[in-house]
Design a protein around this motif. Structure first.
Motif, PDB file in Angstrom:
ATOM      1  N   UNK A 103       0.753  -1.267  -0.071  1.00  0.00           N
ATOM      2  CA  UNK A 103       0.099  -0.004   0.089  1.00  0.00           C
ATOM      3  C   UNK A 103       0.900   1.275   0.001  1.00  0.00           C
ATOM      4  N   UNK A 104       1.955   1.272   0.741  1.00  0.00           N
ATOM      5  CA  UNK A 104       2.836   2.461   1.029  1.00  0.00           C
ATOM      6  C   UNK A 104       3.384   2.687  -0.410  1.00  0.00           C
ATOM      7  N   UNK A 105       4.032   1.624  -0.911  1.00  0.00           N
ATOM      8  CA  UNK A 105       4.529   1.633  -2.293  1.00  0.00           C
ATOM      9  C   UNK A 105       3.632   2.208  -3.439  1.00  0.00           C
ATOM     10  N   UNK A 106       2.386   1.869  -3.395  1.00  0.00           N
ATOM     11  CA  UNK A 106       1.643   2.403  -4.359  1.00  0.00           C
ATOM     12  C   UNK A 106       1.145   3.801  -4.031  1.00  0.00           C
ATOM     13  N   UNK A 107       1.258   4.300  -2.993  1.00  0.00           N
ATOM     14  CA  UNK A 107       0.845   5.588  -2.513  1.00  0.00           C
ATOM     15  C   UNK A 107       1.933   6.561  -2.864  1.00  0.00           C
ATOM     16  N   UNK A 108       3.198   6.116  -2.645  1.00  0.00           N
ATOM     17  CA  UNK A 108       4.479   6.769  -3.014  1.00  0.00           C
ATOM     18  C   UNK A 108       4.562   6.836  -4.481  1.00  0.00           C
ATOM     19  N   UNK A 123     -12.548   4.831  -2.543  1.00  0.00           N
ATOM     20  CA  UNK A 123     -12.468   4.120  -1.189  1.00  0.00           C
ATOM     21  C   UNK A 123     -11.619   2.909  -1.361  1.00  0.00           C
ATOM     22  N   UNK A 124     -11.784   2.114  -2.441  1.00  0.00           N
ATOM     23  CA  UNK A 124     -10.887   0.946  -2.722  1.00  0.00           C
ATOM     24  C   UNK A 124      -9.386   1.323  -2.687  1.00  0.00           C
ATOM     25  N   UNK A 125      -9.023   2.315  -3.422  1.00  0.00           N
ATOM     26  CA  UNK A 125      -7.628   2.808  -3.403  1.00  0.00           C
ATOM     27  C   UNK A 125      -7.172   3.272  -1.998  1.00  0.00           C
ATOM     28  N   UNK A 126      -8.126   4.016  -1.269  1.00  0.00           N
ATOM     29  CA  UNK A 126      -7.639   4.324  -0.009  1.00  0.00           C
ATOM     30  C   UNK A 126      -7.397   2.783   1.090  1.00  0.00           C
ATOM     31  N   UNK A 127      -8.386   2.004   0.834  1.00  0.00           N
ATOM     32  CA  UNK A 127      -8.099   0.864   1.559  1.00  0.00           C
ATOM     33  C   UNK A 127      -6.900   0.026   1.241  1.00  0.00           C
ATOM     34  N   UNK A 182      -3.961   1.672   2.522  1.00  0.00           N
ATOM     35  CA  UNK A 182      -3.712   1.580   4.110  1.00  0.00           C
ATOM     36  C   UNK A 182      -3.678  -0.100   4.331  1.00  0.00           C
ATOM     37  N   UNK A 183      -3.382  -0.709   3.378  1.00  0.00           N
ATOM     38  CA  UNK A 183      -3.229  -2.172   3.542  1.00  0.00           C
ATOM     39  C   UNK A 183      -4.443  -2.808   4.136  1.00  0.00           C
ATOM     40  N   UNK A 184      -5.605  -2.359   3.776  1.00  0.00           N
ATOM     41  CA  UNK A 184      -6.863  -3.110   4.514  1.00  0.00           C
ATOM     42  C   UNK A 184      -7.428  -4.114   3.530  1.00  0.00           C
ATOM     43  N   UNK A 185      -7.098  -3.893   1.913  1.00  0.00           N
ATOM     44  CA  UNK A 185      -7.340  -4.905   1.051  1.00  0.00           C
ATOM     45  C   UNK A 185      -5.994  -5.265   0.180  1.00  0.00           C
ATOM     46  N   UNK A 186      -6.290  -6.398  -0.399  1.00  0.00           N
ATOM     47  CA  UNK A 186      -5.268  -7.038  -1.039  1.00  0.00           C
ATOM     48  C   UNK A 186      -5.926  -7.090  -2.457  1.00  0.00           C
ATOM     49  N   UNK A 206       6.108  -1.464 -14.212  1.00  0.00           N
ATOM     50  CA  UNK A 206       5.806  -2.943 -14.431  1.00  0.00           C
ATOM     51  C   UNK A 206       5.758  -3.772 -12.968  1.00  0.00           C
ATOM     52  N   UNK A 207       5.482  -4.898 -13.007  1.00  0.00           N
ATOM     53  CA  UNK A 207       5.743  -5.716 -11.810  1.00  0.00           C
ATOM     54  C   UNK A 207       7.113  -5.859 -11.529  1.00  0.00           C
ATOM     55  N   UNK A 208       8.014  -6.033 -12.392  1.00  0.00           N
ATOM     56  CA  UNK A 208       9.684  -6.254 -12.197  1.00  0.00           C
ATOM     57  C   UNK A 208      10.046  -4.909 -11.578  1.00  0.00           C
ATOM     58  N   UNK A 209       9.826  -3.800 -12.244  1.00  0.00           N
ATOM     59  CA  UNK A 209      10.289  -2.509 -11.651  1.00  0.00           C
ATOM     60  C   UNK A 209       9.639  -2.251 -10.427  1.00  0.00           C
ATOM     61  N   UNK A 210       8.295  -2.484 -10.200  1.00  0.00           N
ATOM     62  CA  UNK A 210       7.559  -2.125  -8.725  1.00  0.00           C
ATOM     63  C   UNK A 210       8.171  -2.880  -7.682  1.00  0.00           C
ATOM     64  N   UNK A 211       8.504  -4.046  -7.869  1.00  0.00           N
ATOM     65  CA  UNK A 211       8.812  -4.942  -6.816  1.00  0.00           C
ATOM     66  C   UNK A 211      10.429  -5.203  -6.531  1.00  0.00           C
ATOM     67  N   UNK A 212      10.954  -4.410  -7.442  1.00  0.00           N
ATOM     68  CA  UNK A 212      12.509  -4.671  -7.420  1.00  0.00           C
ATOM     69  C   UNK A 212      12.980  -3.536  -6.122  1.00  0.00           C
TER      70      UNK A 212
END
Length: 177
Positions: A4-9, A30-34, A37-41, A57-63
């Motif tokens: 969640x924090x990484x998406x927000x950043x 509301x979904x983006x907010x949750x 805040x790591x309330x949903x996956x 991309x997945x690889x860039x995001x999770x690196x």
């Protein structure tokens, strides 16, 4: 990883509001907010859409660019006893690197195993005592404070022909021990 924090950043870096991100992804604010805040996956498909909108991309995001470990404590070192000597791996993960440094304590009147030719190079520094470096048919004495360097294209080993222990820092490249 805090998803969640990484998406927000990433969202704030692009100066998007939660509402703007939600609209572009066809989700609710509301979904983006949750999510932030790591309330949903999110499902894989939903995360893929979000990352596409966020321009990654997945690889860039999770690196994760983790700082490499540069200090190794005594507790992390690994020891193994052999007949007549003990090896301590000074860098426990050295198999992942180009060099493999070990500490060898060679008991009086003993020798390491006879290592057959292989690709690589080996370096040793005698911290204490005196050893004989056996390299093919050549035998050379190496005293405390001296070092040796060999190309490992011949049979090689070290022996301690004295009545005192010898201590050697030995580096193999590539890792071989």
């Amino acid at each position: 990883m805090d998803l969640g924090l990484k998406i927000k950043e990433r969202r704030t870096l692009l100066m998007l509001t939660q509402q703007e991100l939600a609209n572009r992804c066809e989700l609710t604010k509301g979904y983006i907010s949750q999510l932030e805040n790591n309330k949903v996956s999110p499902s894989i498909e939903t995360l893929e859409i979000i990352l596409e909108v966020l321009g990654t991309s997945f690889s860039e995001f999770f690196y994760e660019n983790k700082e490499p470990q540069i200090i190794f404590t005594e507790e992390e070192q690994y020891e193994k006893q052999f007949d007549g000597y003990m090896q301590t791996w000074l860098v426990p993960s050295s198999q992942e690197y180009t060099m493999e440094p070990i500490l060898v304590v060679l008991q009086p009147n003993s020798m390491t195993f006879n290592d057959y030719p292989h690709n690589g190079e080996e370096f040793g520094y005698v911290i204490e005592g005196e050893i004989t470096v056996c390299y093919g048919d050549v035998k050379k004495v190496c005293h405390q404070g001296e070092s040796f360097y060999i190309i490992t294209n011949r049979k090689h080993f070290i022996e301690n022909n004295s009545d005192k222990s010898a201590k050697i820092v030995w580096v193999s490249c590539p890792p071989n021990f």
